[in-house]
Motif scaffolding. Structure first.
Motif, PDB file in Angstrom:
ATOM      1  N   ALA A   1       1.093  -0.773   0.077  1.00  0.00           N
ATOM      2  CA  ALA A   1      -0.091  -0.370  -0.067  1.00  0.00           C
ATOM      3  C   ALA A   1       0.973   0.849  -0.097  1.00  0.00           C
ATOM      4  O   ALA A   1       0.415   2.437  -1.009  1.00  0.00           O
ATOM      5  N   LYS A   2       1.900   1.176   0.455  1.00  0.00           N
ATOM      6  CA  LYS A   2       2.460   1.990   1.132  1.00  0.00           C
ATOM      7  C   LYS A   2       3.646   2.688  -0.189  1.00  0.00           C
ATOM      8  O   LYS A   2       3.344   3.636  -0.651  1.00  0.00           O
TER       9      LYS A   2
ATOM     10  N   ILE B   1       8.657 -17.457  -6.031  1.00  0.00           N
ATOM     11  CA  ILE B   1       7.469 -18.548  -5.097  1.00  0.00           C
ATOM     12  C   ILE B   1       5.946 -18.013  -5.305  1.00  0.00           C
ATOM     13  O   ILE B   1       6.291 -16.265  -5.719  1.00  0.00           O
ATOM     14  N   PRO B   2       5.117 -19.192  -5.561  1.00  0.00           N
ATOM     15  CA  PRO B   2       4.003 -17.949  -6.185  1.00  0.00           C
ATOM     16  C   PRO B   2       3.382 -17.246  -5.357  1.00  0.00           C
ATOM     17  O   PRO B   2       3.111 -17.439  -4.436  1.00  0.00           O
ATOM     18  N   LEU B   3       2.553 -15.450  -6.322  1.00  0.00           N
ATOM     19  CA  LEU B   3       2.681 -14.482  -5.330  1.00  0.00           C
ATOM     20  C   LEU B   3       1.718 -14.185  -6.731  1.00  0.00           C
ATOM     21  O   LEU B   3       2.548 -12.588  -7.185  1.00  0.00           O
ATOM     22  N   GLY B   4       0.465 -13.567  -5.931  1.00  0.00           N
ATOM     23  CA  GLY B   4       0.042 -12.324  -7.001  1.00  0.00           C
ATOM     24  C   GLY B   4      -0.513 -11.332  -6.143  1.00  0.00           C
ATOM     25  O   GLY B   4      -0.788 -11.615  -4.965  1.00  0.00           O
ATOM     26  N   VAL B   5      -1.287  -9.852  -6.324  1.00  0.00           N
ATOM     27  CA  VAL B   5      -1.185  -8.546  -5.470  1.00  0.00           C
ATOM     28  C   VAL B   5      -2.144  -8.298  -6.447  1.00  0.00           C
ATOM     29  O   VAL B   5      -1.768  -8.221  -7.772  1.00  0.00           O
ATOM     30  N   ILE B   6      -3.445  -7.105  -5.845  1.00  0.00           N
ATOM     31  CA  ILE B   6      -4.625  -6.740  -6.288  1.00  0.00           C
ATOM     32  C   ILE B   6      -3.747  -5.696  -5.499  1.00  0.00           C
ATOM     33  O   ILE B   6      -4.122  -6.021  -4.253  1.00  0.00           O
ATOM     34  N   ALA B   7      -3.976  -4.328  -5.906  1.00  0.00           N
ATOM     35  CA  ALA B   7      -4.078  -2.915  -4.744  1.00  0.00           C
ATOM     36  C   ALA B   7      -5.124  -1.803  -5.279  1.00  0.00           C
ATOM     37  O   ALA B   7      -5.072  -1.972  -6.456  1.00  0.00           O
ATOM     38  N   ALA B   8      -5.656  -1.849  -4.327  1.00  0.00           N
ATOM     39  CA  ALA B   8      -6.437  -0.807  -4.752  1.00  0.00           C
ATOM     40  C   ALA B   8      -7.309   0.579  -3.567  1.00  0.00           C
ATOM     41  O   ALA B   8      -6.552   0.321  -2.777  1.00  0.00           O
ATOM     42  N   ASN B   9      -7.862   1.319  -4.681  1.00  0.00           N
ATOM     43  CA  ASN B   9      -8.122   2.296  -3.489  1.00  0.00           C
ATOM     44  C   ASN B   9      -9.372   2.392  -2.778  1.00  0.00           C
ATOM     45  O   ASN B   9     -10.126   0.931  -3.181  1.00  0.00           O
ATOM     46  N   GLU B  10      -9.703   3.322  -2.330  1.00  0.00           N
ATOM     47  CA  GLU B  10     -10.820   3.074  -0.986  1.00  0.00           C
ATOM     48  C   GLU B  10     -12.654   2.408  -2.160  1.00  0.00           C
ATOM     49  O   GLU B  10     -13.111   1.583  -2.035  1.00  0.00           O
ATOM     50  N   ARG B  11     -12.329   3.429  -2.970  1.00  0.00           N
ATOM     51  CA  ARG B  11     -13.196   3.302  -4.409  1.00  0.00           C
ATOM     52  C   ARG B  11     -13.254   2.094  -4.714  1.00  0.00           C
ATOM     53  O   ARG B  11     -14.347   1.468  -5.054  1.00  0.00           O
ATOM     54  N   ALA B  12     -12.634   1.796  -4.815  1.00  0.00           N
ATOM     55  CA  ALA B  12     -12.616   0.261  -5.710  1.00  0.00           C
ATOM     56  C   ALA B  12     -12.622  -0.849  -5.257  1.00  0.00           C
ATOM     57  O   ALA B  12     -13.995  -1.654  -5.597  1.00  0.00           O
TER      58      ALA B  12
ATOM     59  N   ARG C   1      -5.520  -0.872  -0.299  1.00  0.00           N
ATOM     60  CA  ARG C   1      -6.046  -1.628  -0.007  1.00  0.00           C
ATOM     61  C   ARG C   1      -5.868  -2.992  -0.889  1.00  0.00           C
ATOM     62  O   ARG C   1      -5.895  -2.994  -1.975  1.00  0.00           O
ATOM     63  N   VAL C   2      -5.212  -4.061  -0.470  1.00  0.00           N
ATOM     64  CA  VAL C   2      -4.524  -5.375  -0.697  1.00  0.00           C
ATOM     65  C   VAL C   2      -5.061  -6.707  -0.928  1.00  0.00           C
ATOM     66  O   VAL C   2      -6.137  -6.721   0.283  1.00  0.00           O
ATOM     67  N   PHE C   3      -4.945  -7.771  -1.728  1.00  0.00           N
ATOM     68  CA  PHE C   3      -5.545  -8.495  -1.697  1.00  0.00           C
ATOM     69  C   PHE C   3      -4.244  -9.988  -2.193  1.00  0.00           C
ATOM     70  O   PHE C   3      -3.968  -8.960  -3.868  1.00  0.00           O
TER      71      PHE C   3
END
Ligand SMILES: Cc1ncc(COP(=O)(O)O)c(C=O)c1O
Length: 410
Positions: free
Chosen positions: A94-95, A262-273, A101-103
């Motif tokens: 996030a920083k 190592i398998p890892l995916g990231v979704i970062a989003a602003n509050e609206r999304a 926010r992150v998933f």
């Protein structure tokens, strides 16, 4: 070229695997830094890094240490419970991204799937007709059906159609085409800021700013796919920070290098999304496990100090390649950002890649004529020089084969 491998490995694969991969004739056994070694002990300079995954090369001592330690503590915890690393890693991303926010998922395509679900859910909340997605010709977003639906290359899609409806493709950097297609039915716009599989094509700042403006005007979500072009590779955390730090996406997806293998995916989003995904609307068994998250945290610690070196080494490579371009007229253009480099040829690149492997250099070719390099972020000038020297040798052979076509045959 004969495979430098025990034949049984190849035979077993031919007998038992789906025949979807066209592998190079090479079985890799171990790696150290920017080098890989085959089963016979031959050394290869790895300037492809698992197609942009092995950001710290191979067997990095700090990663090896945390992987060993974590394997003895906890490999997997379901997302029913907390563990020590997911929250801190989400904070770190996030920083670095400027998003709230992150998933966590397990791959690039899965991250795109999540982004598509966010877009669809965002649109539905506004109107049942707001479900269209705008993407780019020549884009690549992964192999799942959702990801293929927004991938603008017929060769990946055609066997699986019909895919998701309501996706419109426009040529990269074509502002007029973008303006024509984005409207109030558009729920999302998805962009790779540097198209990777499409041949290492950076988008223009003007085009990306227009996409932001149109997304705002029509209440659509803007998604940046940073799976290949992000996470340090541009010399900034993400490529949008290099292009224009004022232009943020609503959703950013990343994967490949983020846990260095190592398998890892990231979704970062602003509050609206982020509001588009509520309780129970999405999930993953493996996503964000303790091993992957701990390795990614260690990687971010190292990456903080590597960014200037990535920028410097990217320029170093491009200078060396520009020297080669003076010598070989079939090099048309050198493109890319940071350590994401494409060399566009006006001849097919496949034989050059095979010859490079024989000479101990790993690169690949995308879009038929673009040599692609995605070196590990720890690459040194000495290793860059070595890579360019080998490439020079290979290009010399290609030039000779052009003048005398029988000279290139094996
Ligand atoms: C820009 C981009 N998006 C998505 C993907 C799909 O990622 P994965 O292979 O991890 O599913 C890739 C893979 O090459 C990619 O380059």
């Amino acid at each position: 070229m004969e495979p430098a491998i025990a034949p049984s490995v190849v035979d077993l694969e031919k007998q038992y695997l789906l025949q979807n991969y066209a592998r190079y004739p090479l079985v890799l056994h171990r790696g150290k830094g920017c080098y890989l070694y085959d089963a016979a002990g031959k050394r290869y300079l790895d300037l492809l890094a698992g197609i942009g995954v092995n950001a710290l090369g191979h067997a990095h001592p700090r990663l090896t240490r945390v992987i060993r330690e974590q394997a003895g503590l906890l490999l997997h915890v379901s997302n029913l419970y907390y563990h020590e690393y997911q929250g801190p890693l989400a904070g770190r991303i996030a920083k670095a991204s400027g998003l709230a926010r992150v998933f966590f998922s397990n791959s690039g395509a899965e991250s795109i799937e999540c982004a598509i679900k966010m877009v669809r859910s965002h649109g539905r909340k506004i109107s049942p007709d707001k479900h269209q997605i705008v993407s780019l010709e020549d884009s690549f977003h992964g192999r799942t059906c959702g990801a293929l639906s927004v991938t603008g290359q017929e060769k990946y899609r055609s066997d699986f159609e019909p895919l998701l409806t309501g996706v419109h493709f426009v040529p990269r950097n074509d502002i007029v085409a973008l303006e024509q297609v984005v409207n109030d039915h558009t729920a999302g716009i998805v962009l790779e800021l540097v198209q990777g599989e499409g041949g290492i094509h950076p988008l223009s700042a003007g085009f990306v700013r227009k996409a932001r403006e149109l997304a705002d005007r029509h209440n659509a979500l803007l998604i940046f796919d940073e799976i290949q072009c992000g996470v340090g590779r541009p010399g900034t955390y993400f490529s949008y920070q290099l292009l224009d730090p004022q232009v943020l996406p609503d959703i950013m997806v990343a994967a490949k290098p983020i846990a260095c293998g190592i398998p890892l995916g990231v979704i970062a989003a602003n509050e609206r999304a982020a509001e588009s995904i509520g309780s129970g609307m999405h999930g993953s068994t493996f996503g964000g496990g303790p091993l992957a998250c701990r390795v990614a945290l260690e990687f971010f610690d190292i990456l903080d100090t590597l960014l200037p070196q990535i920028t410097r080494m990217g320029a170093y490579f491009r200078n060396g390649l520009a020297e080669l371009a003076k010598r070989y007229s079939f090099i048309k253009e050198i493109r890319g950002v940071g350590l994401m480099i494409g060399v566009e040829l006006d001849i097919p690149g496949k034989q050059i890649v095979l010859d490079a492997i024989e000479q101990g250099l790993l690169i690949n070719c995308t879009h038929e004529t673009v040599l692609r390099m995605l070196p590990p972020y720890i690459v040194t000038e000495r290793e860059a020089d070595r890579g360019i020297t080998i490439l020079k040798r290979v290009l010399k052979k290609a030039k000779a084969a052009r003048v005398d076509p029988s000279a290139g045959s094996q």
